[in-house]
Design a protein around this motif. Structure first.
Motif, short mmCIF file in Angstrom:
data_model
loop_
_atom_site.label_atom_id
_atom_site.label_comp_id
_atom_site.label_asym_id
_atom_site.label_seq_id
_atom_site.Cartn_x
_atom_site.Cartn_y
_atom_site.Cartn_z
N MET A 26 0.86 -1.18 0.00
CA MET A 26 0.00 0.00 0.00
C MET A 26 0.89 1.23 0.00
SD MET A 26 -2.88 -0.94 2.77
CE MET A 26 -3.36 -2.61 3.03
N ASP A 27 0.43 2.28 -0.66
CA ASP A 27 1.20 3.51 -0.69
C ASP A 27 1.41 4.04 0.73
OD1 ASP A 27 1.41 3.56 -3.44
OD2 ASP A 27 -0.46 4.66 -3.69
N LYS A 28 2.59 4.59 0.94
CA LYS A 28 2.93 5.18 2.23
C LYS A 28 2.19 6.51 2.35
CE LYS A 28 7.07 5.80 4.99
NZ LYS A 28 8.52 5.76 4.97
N LEU A 29 1.58 6.75 3.49
CA LEU A 29 0.80 7.98 3.69
C LEU A 29 1.69 9.19 3.95
CD1 LEU A 29 -2.02 6.53 5.97
CD2 LEU A 29 -2.16 7.08 3.53
N ALA A 30 2.82 8.97 4.64
CA ALA A 30 3.74 10.07 4.96
C ALA A 30 5.08 9.49 5.38
CB ALA A 30 3.17 10.93 6.08
N SER A 31 6.12 10.31 5.34
CA SER A 31 7.45 9.87 5.77
C SER A 31 7.73 10.19 7.23
CB SER A 31 8.51 10.54 4.90
OG SER A 31 8.36 10.16 3.56
N LYS A 32 6.99 11.18 7.77
CA LYS A 32 7.21 11.61 9.15
C LYS A 32 5.89 11.82 9.86
CE LYS A 32 11.41 14.04 7.88
NZ LYS A 32 12.04 15.34 7.73
N LYS A 33 5.93 11.72 11.18
CA LYS A 33 4.76 12.01 11.99
C LYS A 33 5.18 12.77 13.23
CE LYS A 33 5.03 7.32 13.86
NZ LYS A 33 4.32 6.05 14.01
N LEU A 34 4.23 13.52 13.77
CA LEU A 34 4.47 14.28 15.00
C LEU A 34 3.85 13.53 16.16
CD1 LEU A 34 3.59 17.84 13.67
CD2 LEU A 34 5.86 16.93 14.14
N CYS A 35 4.62 13.38 17.22
CA CYS A 35 4.18 12.64 18.40
C CYS A 35 4.58 13.39 19.66
CB CYS A 35 4.83 11.26 18.43
SG CYS A 35 4.49 10.26 16.97
N ALA A 36 4.06 12.93 20.78
CA ALA A 36 4.43 13.52 22.07
C ALA A 36 5.70 12.88 22.62
CB ALA A 36 3.30 13.36 23.07
N ASP A 37 6.04 11.68 22.12
CA ASP A 37 7.23 10.96 22.59
C ASP A 37 7.83 10.20 21.42
OD1 ASP A 37 6.28 7.78 23.11
OD2 ASP A 37 4.70 9.29 23.02
N ASP A 38 9.00 9.62 21.61
CA ASP A 38 9.70 8.93 20.53
C ASP A 38 8.98 7.70 20.00
OD1 ASP A 38 11.79 10.76 20.49
OD2 ASP A 38 12.90 9.69 22.04
N ASN A 39 8.14 7.08 20.81
CA ASN A 39 7.44 5.86 20.40
C ASN A 39 5.98 6.09 20.04
OD1 ASN A 39 9.72 4.15 20.80
ND2 ASN A 39 9.35 4.28 23.00
N CYS A 40 5.51 7.30 20.14
CA CYS A 40 4.13 7.68 19.79
C CYS A 40 3.08 6.90 20.61
CB CYS A 40 3.87 7.50 18.30
SG CYS A 40 4.95 8.47 17.25
N VAL A 41 3.37 6.67 21.88
CA VAL A 41 2.42 5.92 22.71
C VAL A 41 1.60 6.82 23.64
CG1 VAL A 41 3.70 3.76 22.61
CG2 VAL A 41 4.18 5.38 24.45
N TYR A 42 2.04 8.05 23.86
CA TYR A 42 1.31 8.94 24.75
C TYR A 42 0.26 9.74 23.98
CZ TYR A 42 4.74 7.75 28.24
OH TYR A 42 5.52 7.05 29.12
N THR A 43 -0.86 9.94 24.60
CA THR A 43 -1.96 10.66 23.97
C THR A 43 -1.61 12.14 23.81
OG1 THR A 43 -3.48 9.13 25.04
CG2 THR A 43 -4.42 11.14 24.12
N ILE A 44 -1.83 12.64 22.60
CA ILE A 44 -1.61 14.06 22.31
C ILE A 44 -2.85 14.86 22.68
CG2 ILE A 44 -1.24 15.76 20.48
CD1 ILE A 44 0.23 13.53 18.93
N SER A 45 -4.00 14.36 22.20
CA SER A 45 -5.23 15.12 22.42
C SER A 45 -6.45 14.21 22.35
CB SER A 45 -5.36 16.23 21.37
OG SER A 45 -5.44 15.69 20.08
#
Length: 132
Positions: A26-45
């Motif tokens: 499947m096509d990649k949606l994006a190369s980067k993402k914004l997160c609250a932590d390095d593993n993207c496990v904490y809720t942003i909002s």
């Protein structure tokens, strides 16, 4: 003993008739993402769905108007791509879907409460599902 042998032979025949699962690219949606932590496990909002959305493939989640969604990451928009966030639905009436994380269009939700800033830029990854 003979039954066991027949069962093993039957299972082997079925395995030979079924193709090996290699995955679908499947096509990649994006190369980067914004997160609250390095593993993207904490809720942003916490966001509320303003419209219904039916998932287009297995990477996305279905959302219903009025539904609350925990947001864990926000994809960095690239040329000719939509703007997507990753999250999971919230609420007792949706308990059969709670814990399922997937993407949804950010344009269909409004942020209700920001828990922490998404200030970590993390690369997205693609798993190679084919045999080496």
């Amino acid at each position: 003993m003979t039954r066991r042998v027949y069962l093993v032979v039957l299972l082997l025949c079925l395995r030979l008739m079924c193709p090996l699962a290699t995955g679908i690219f499947m096509d990649k949606l994006a190369s980067k993402k914004l997160c609250a932590d390095d593993n993207c496990v904490y809720t942003i909002s916490l966001a509320r769905a303003e419209e219904d959305y039916n998932a287009s493939d297995c990477r996305f989640i279905n959302i219903k108007k009025g539904q609350l969604i925990y947001v864990y990451s926000k994809l960095v928009k690239e040329k000719d791509s939509g703007e997507f966030w990753a999250g999971s639905v919230y609420g007792e009436q949706y308990e059969d879907h709670m814990g399922t994380v997937g993407y949804f269009p950010s344009s269909l939700v409004s942020e209700q409460h920001v828990y922490q800033e998404a200030n970590k830029t993390v690369p997205t990854t693609v798993r190679n599902l084919q045999k080496p």
